[in-house]
Write a protein that holds these residues in place. Structure first.
Motif: not given
Length: 414
Positions: A12-14, A72-77, A184-190
């Motif tokens: 998914x991330x790729x 780190x995850x929040x800052x990527x968003x 949006x996709x990143x938010x769904x797999x958070x």
């Protein structure tokens, strides 16, 4: 490979990364096509070149900031949303009549977007160590590189079509939309990513009291160079890699200048010509990725780099003669070699870095290897204002001859 194909988070991330890559392809083709229609195209090309070159200096700085970031995850968003805003602004200014000031704004935004991208990459490195198991990491690089090259062929072809039928303003908004969709996709797999981080928290280096940022960055840059020197195969490439990166990087500038001056140096139109050059690179990258996993697997980094130096004089000879098809072929060969050597270097570098300094030192190594690109792009940006492109090509063709002498003389003496 089977483990990777079963790893949903990795896939998914790729795919998310490929989506933003498509937006970047559209933006590059649109911006270069926009630049080529201006009366002062050479000045505009120089501006774009400088905006793409300056971030080369900031890789280890953004890596330092990424290493010290806790969430780190929040800052990527947040970086994704920041880039949505940047390219939305490009879309607004592209609505005005074509002018040099529009290119200046687009170039500045391109610079800040690259900084955000460097920061995002640094944030993602420790996350990837938890998403992909150690034993699958080398395979993941090969898989991503091969699939990335294959999909990029479609991106370039589709991008050329979009540039032909859509306005530059619309294309900028499409690019902004790709980053919004990625967010949006990143938010769904958070949640599953957070679960991995909870099971194995990321190591973050504590900030020392009274720490001097400039001194710390300098020390980290030295650590990056020392890391290269401590690995025999990387030590062999310490001179050749920056020069090769720089010489291959300036090709796009000289090609754009020739297109603006020689209407015969095109396939259909400027956009399709730029796309065709990229497709030649992608095809070479695919073949190089495959060869790197079998036929070239046992070939050393130094041997591949020495082979790459042999191509440099002939590449610039093609530019000097305005020989487009010869250029296509040599660019293809150059990317075969680059795609074969990149996984070898990535594996060596990442296996030697401590996690708490991973983004900073890897960014420092990347900055060092790209210094040739920065220096040569800045030199070319100035030279094209005063010399004909044939003269510039001749100068760098001679540089290539000197590199061959150095590479093979060094081999004999070692």
């Amino acid at each position: 490979m089977k483990n990777l194909l079963k790893n949903k988070l990795f896939l998914i991330l790729f795919a998310n990364d490929l989506l933003s890559n498509f937006g970047d392809v559209l933006y590059y083709l649109a911006l270069m096509s926009y630049v080529l229609q201006l009366p002062d195209a050479k000045v505009a090309i120089a501006l774009v070149s400088v905006s793409e070159s300056l971030p080369i200096l900031t890789g280890f700085v953004m890596g330092h900031v990424a290493d010290r970031t806790l969430d780190k995850l929040g800052k990527i968003f947040h970086t994704l949303l920041f880039r949505v805003g940047l390219y939305s602004l490009v879309g607004i200014v592209m609505g005005f009549q074509p002018a040099l000031w529009v290119v200046m704004v687009a170039a500045a935004i391109n610079f800040f977007s690259d900084l955000a991208g460097q920061y995002e990459n640094g944030l993602y490195i420790p996350l990837s160590l938890r998403i992909v198991a150690d034993e699958d990491r080398e395979a993941s690089y090969s898989f991503k590189q091969a699939v990335g090259f294959v999909t990029a062929i479609g991106f370039q072809s589709l991008g050329a079509v979009f540039v032909s039928v859509m306005s530059y303003q619309a294309l900028a908004f499409v690019n902004a939309g790709t980053f919004l969709l990625s967010a949006g996709i990143l938010f769904l797999i958070k949640s599953p990513i957070q679960a991995l981080l909870s099971a194995k928290p990321i190591l973050v280096q504590d900030k020392q009291e009274g720490e001097n940022l400039a001194r710390n960055l300098w020390r980290s840059m030295k650590e990056a160079v020392e890391a290269c020197l401590s690995i025999p195969e990387l030590r062999q490439s310490i001179v050749l890699t920056p020069l090769l990166n720089g010489l291959f990087n300036i090709l796009s500038i000289l090609i754009a200048v020739i297109i603006s001056q020689d209407k015969q140096f095109v396939l259909i139109n400027p956009a399709t010509t730029l796309a065709a050059i990229s497709v030649a690179q992608l095809l070479g990258g695919i073949l190089g990725s495959v060869l790197g996993m079998n036929a070239l697997k046992s070939v050393s980094i130094g041997a591949i780099l020495r082979s790459a130096t042999l191509l440099v004089p002939f590449l610039f000879l093609c530019l000097y003669q305005h020989w487009l098809y010869g250029l296509f072929f040599l660019v293809f060969l150059a990317l075969v070699l680059a795609a074969a050597v990149n996984p070898k270097m990535n594996a060596l570098i990442l296996n030697s870095l401590p996690e708490e300094k991973l983004a900073l030192i890897s960014g420092g190594i990347g900055t060092y290897f790209q210094l040739g690109s920065l220096v040569l792009r800045l030199i070319v940006s100035g030279l094209i204002l005063f010399l004909p492109v044939e003269g510039v090509s001749l100068v760098f063709g001679l540089v290539g001859v000197c590199m061959i002498i150095y590479a093979y003389k060094g081999r004999k003496s070692s």
